[in-house]
Design a protein around this motif. Structure first.
Motif, PDB file in Angstrom:
ATOM      1  N   ARG A   1       0.842  -1.208   0.000  1.00  0.00           N
ATOM      2  CA  ARG A   1       0.000   0.000   0.000  1.00  0.00           C
ATOM      3  C   ARG A   1       0.873   1.253   0.000  1.00  0.00           C
ATOM      4  N   LEU A   2       2.013   1.217   0.687  1.00  0.00           N
ATOM      5  CA  LEU A   2       2.884   2.408   0.750  1.00  0.00           C
ATOM      6  C   LEU A   2       3.410   2.763  -0.644  1.00  0.00           C
ATOM      7  N   VAL A   3       3.701   1.744  -1.455  1.00  0.00           N
ATOM      8  CA  VAL A   3       4.154   1.994  -2.834  1.00  0.00           C
ATOM      9  C   VAL A   3       3.039   2.697  -3.608  1.00  0.00           C
ATOM     10  N   GLU A   4       1.823   2.168  -3.483  1.00  0.00           N
ATOM     11  CA  GLU A   4       0.687   2.767  -4.216  1.00  0.00           C
ATOM     12  C   GLU A   4       0.444   4.205  -3.759  1.00  0.00           C
ATOM     13  N   VAL A   5       0.444   4.414  -2.444  1.00  0.00           N
ATOM     14  CA  VAL A   5       0.160   5.753  -1.905  1.00  0.00           C
ATOM     15  C   VAL A   5       1.231   6.735  -2.373  1.00  0.00           C
ATOM     16  N   ALA A   6       2.499   6.316  -2.375  1.00  0.00           N
ATOM     17  CA  ALA A   6       3.585   7.206  -2.824  1.00  0.00           C
ATOM     18  C   ALA A   6       3.338   7.644  -4.271  1.00  0.00           C
ATOM     19  N   LYS A   7       2.964   6.676  -5.124  1.00  0.00           N
ATOM     20  CA  LYS A   7       2.734   7.010  -6.551  1.00  0.00           C
ATOM     21  C   LYS A   7       1.540   7.939  -6.702  1.00  0.00           C
ATOM     22  N   GLU A   8       0.516   7.726  -5.888  1.00  0.00           N
ATOM     23  CA  GLU A   8      -0.695   8.559  -6.004  1.00  0.00           C
ATOM     24  C   GLU A   8      -0.489   9.976  -5.454  1.00  0.00           C
ATOM     25  N   HIS A   9       0.570  10.174  -4.658  1.00  0.00           N
ATOM     26  CA  HIS A   9       0.741  11.476  -4.007  1.00  0.00           C
ATOM     27  C   HIS A   9       2.005  12.215  -4.429  1.00  0.00           C
ATOM     28  N   GLY A  10       2.419  12.012  -5.670  1.00  0.00           N
ATOM     29  CA  GLY A  10       3.432  12.912  -6.206  1.00  0.00           C
ATOM     30  C   GLY A  10       4.745  12.295  -6.616  1.00  0.00           C
ATOM     31  N   ALA A  11       5.080  11.093  -6.141  1.00  0.00           N
ATOM     32  CA  ALA A  11       6.348  10.493  -6.568  1.00  0.00           C
ATOM     33  C   ALA A  11       6.199  10.031  -8.026  1.00  0.00           C
ATOM     34  N   ASP A  12       7.265  10.237  -8.829  1.00  0.00           N
ATOM     35  CA  ASP A  12       7.200   9.763 -10.222  1.00  0.00           C
ATOM     36  C   ASP A  12       7.220   8.240 -10.236  1.00  0.00           C
ATOM     37  N   ASP A  13       7.928   7.697  -9.255  1.00  0.00           N
ATOM     38  CA  ASP A  13       8.086   6.242  -9.219  1.00  0.00           C
ATOM     39  C   ASP A  13       8.205   5.794  -7.762  1.00  0.00           C
ATOM     40  N   ALA A  14       7.780   4.586  -7.483  1.00  0.00           N
ATOM     41  CA  ALA A  14       7.946   4.017  -6.138  1.00  0.00           C
ATOM     42  C   ALA A  14       8.200   2.529  -6.311  1.00  0.00           C
ATOM     43  N   ARG A  15       9.121   1.998  -5.518  1.00  0.00           N
ATOM     44  CA  ARG A  15       9.539   0.593  -5.678  1.00  0.00           C
ATOM     45  C   ARG A  15       9.599  -0.098  -4.329  1.00  0.00           C
ATOM     46  N   LEU A  16       9.273  -1.379  -4.345  1.00  0.00           N
ATOM     47  CA  LEU A  16       9.326  -2.204  -3.139  1.00  0.00           C
ATOM     48  C   LEU A  16      10.554  -3.098  -3.220  1.00  0.00           C
ATOM     49  N   VAL A  17      11.374  -3.103  -2.167  1.00  0.00           N
ATOM     50  CA  VAL A  17      12.538  -4.008  -2.157  1.00  0.00           C
ATOM     51  C   VAL A  17      12.632  -4.698  -0.792  1.00  0.00           C
ATOM     52  N   ASP A  18      13.064  -5.951  -0.808  1.00  0.00           N
ATOM     53  CA  ASP A  18      13.321  -6.641   0.457  1.00  0.00           C
ATOM     54  C   ASP A  18      14.670  -6.225   1.035  1.00  0.00           C
ATOM     55  N   TYR A  19      15.633  -6.058   0.139  1.00  0.00           N
ATOM     56  CA  TYR A  19      17.007  -5.752   0.557  1.00  0.00           C
ATOM     57  C   TYR A  19      17.600  -4.661  -0.344  1.00  0.00           C
ATOM     58  N   ALA A  20      18.589  -3.920   0.190  1.00  0.00           N
ATOM     59  CA  ALA A  20      19.257  -2.865  -0.588  1.00  0.00           C
ATOM     60  C   ALA A  20      19.779  -3.403  -1.916  1.00  0.00           C
ATOM     61  N   GLU A  21      20.268  -4.644  -1.888  1.00  0.00           N
ATOM     62  CA  GLU A  21      20.873  -5.187  -3.116  1.00  0.00           C
ATOM     63  C   GLU A  21      19.841  -5.357  -4.246  1.00  0.00           C
ATOM     64  N   HIS A  22      18.563  -5.266  -3.915  1.00  0.00           N
ATOM     65  CA  HIS A  22      17.533  -5.384  -4.961  1.00  0.00           C
ATOM     66  C   HIS A  22      17.229  -4.050  -5.651  1.00  0.00           C
ATOM     67  N   ILE A  23      17.879  -2.969  -5.201  1.00  0.00           N
ATOM     68  CA  ILE A  23      17.648  -1.670  -5.864  1.00  0.00           C
ATOM     69  C   ILE A  23      18.369  -1.687  -7.207  1.00  0.00           C
ATOM     70  N   ASP A  24      17.669  -1.273  -8.240  1.00  0.00           N
ATOM     71  CA  ASP A  24      18.269  -1.193  -9.574  1.00  0.00           C
ATOM     72  C   ASP A  24      18.797   0.232  -9.755  1.00  0.00           C
ATOM     73  N   PRO A  25      20.110   0.406  -9.975  1.00  0.00           N
ATOM     74  CA  PRO A  25      20.661   1.762 -10.121  1.00  0.00           C
ATOM     75  C   PRO A  25      19.949   2.571 -11.206  1.00  0.00           C
ATOM     76  N   ALA A  26      19.354   1.904 -12.182  1.00  0.00           N
ATOM     77  CA  ALA A  26      18.639   2.616 -13.262  1.00  0.00           C
ATOM     78  C   ALA A  26      17.458   3.426 -12.712  1.00  0.00           C
ATOM     79  N   TRP A  27      16.870   2.962 -11.578  1.00  0.00           N
ATOM     80  CA  TRP A  27      15.731   3.697 -11.002  1.00  0.00           C
ATOM     81  C   TRP A  27      16.146   5.113 -10.564  1.00  0.00           C
ATOM     82  N   LEU A  28      17.448   5.276 -10.287  1.00  0.00           N
ATOM     83  CA  LEU A  28      17.920   6.543  -9.703  1.00  0.00           C
ATOM     84  C   LEU A  28      18.429   7.536 -10.739  1.00  0.00           C
TER      85      LEU A  28
END
Ligand code: 0CH
Ligand code: SF4
Length: 325
Positions: free
Chosen positions: A233-260
């Motif tokens: 729900r936090l991902v959805e709420v972030a997208k609905e309230h102004g963030a261009d993008d929001a992503r869910l990750v279990d661990y830091a290593e799952h962040i894709d540098p392309a998102w940034l």
């Protein structure tokens, strides 16, 4: 972006563990310490991959059904709650149970029992198949009808439109639930409200905090697992309230540098079942890639605490040393 422009990190507060999760995880930890491994846990104690893995390493055995627990063993019921039939199954197998159901979920169970006793049709707003919904429905299976969001309202049928009440899962989107209730009320003008909010304080506060942050960040990273309703729900709420993008990750290593790419400000938060060490790892990951120290944005103060499940409290009291007088 120029080389001397600092890329910013906003950190939501409150985030992470709520009082119910803290209590449930502690219940398994204390049971392991006090009674020794293995301790059986029915379903994931909370919906977080890391919490489950860590407890497994310490000797917890997670099972899907009560019948998988050997006769006479100790079983902990998860924070999401169980239907009364599960308590009966455990009794039949002579299991020692520790019920880590969050008291705020138990409150919804009691509301279901009370409305059913007055013969209301209960419209339970929640996600199909979610353990909390299964548990709450099990309190009054003949009276509860699931309503999975505003799109589900048209197909609901009740015995008497004059005698209808609604309840909800504790970890839903506040805004979507309001929309669902409005639609339900259009169909059933006499719809009764729950005596108090079913969406709990922690779910509400984390959504308030992420809304505030999303308005100022291009990307919001939510730490949490894919089966965690409140985290998703936090991902959805972030997208609905102004963030261009929001992503869910279990661990830091799952962040894709392309998102940034092209992101100057990133927001970070976490679901109610997420240990803060995982958030700190995300902050370190961002820092290593040129983002500044995190600026914490506190939206709401939280101080809720729950006492341990009663079965544990009783046993802990028994083992206290007797103080000489
Ligand atoms: O958000 P859900 O309900 O999927 O569960 P979680 O991630 O384990 O968070 C704790 C909530 C437990 C019951 O309300
Ligand atoms: Fe309890 Fe709310 Fe936490 Fe669920 S999210 S365990 S209802 S405090």
């Amino acid at each position: 972006m120029t080389a001397n422009t600092k890329r910013r990190v906003l950190l939501a507060k409150p985030r992470g563990y709520c009082a119910g999760v803290d209590r449930a995880v502690q219940a398994v930890e204390i049971a392991l310490e006090k009674y020794g491994a293995p301790i059986y846990v029915r379903k994931q104690i909370v919906h977080n991959v890391h919490v489950v893995k860590t407890l497994e390493e310490r000797g917890a055995i997670f099972v899907d059904e009560t019948e998988e627990v050997p006769e006479g063993a100790i079983v902990v019921f998860s924070a999401h709650g169980v239907a009364p039939v599960v308590h009966e199954e455990a009794k039949g197998l002579n299991l020692r149970t520790i019920d880590a159901t969050c008291p705020l979920v138990t409150k919804v169970h009691k509301e279901a029992v009370r409305f059913a006793a007055e013969d209301y049709d209960i419209l339970l707003i929640g996600h199909e198949g979610h353990e909390e919904v299964i548990g709450t429905t099990g309190e009054a299976p003949d009276h509860v009808h699931l309503v999975d969001g505003p799109g589900d309202v048209a197909r609901v049928t009740v015995r008497d439109p004059e005698k209808v009440a609604w309840l909800s899962q504790t970890t839903l989107s506040v805004d979507e639930t309001i929309a669902t209730v409005e639609k339900l009320r259009e169909r059933f003008p006499k719809l009764m409200d729950p005596p108090s909010d079913d969406i709990c304080y922690a779910t509400q506060n984390r959504q308030v905090a992420v809304k505030e942050m999303a308005a100022r960040a291009q990307l919001v990273i939510v730490v949490g697992s894919t089966n965690s309703s409140n985290s998703v729900r936090l991902v959805e709420v972030a997208k609905e309230h102004g963030a261009d993008d929001a992503r869910l990750v279990d661990y830091a290593e799952h962040i894709d540098p392309a998102w940034l790419e092209g992101v100057a400000t990133v927001g970070v938060t976490s679901g109610a079942s997420v240990p803060d060490e995982l958030v700190q790892e995300v902050l370190a990951w961002l820092y290593e890639r040129g983002f500044g120290e995190a600026e914490e944005i506190e939206s709401v103060e939280e101080s809720m605490r729950f006492s341990l499940p009663k079965e544990l409290r009783k046993d802990l009291r028994k083992s206290l040393p007797i103080t000489p007088v």
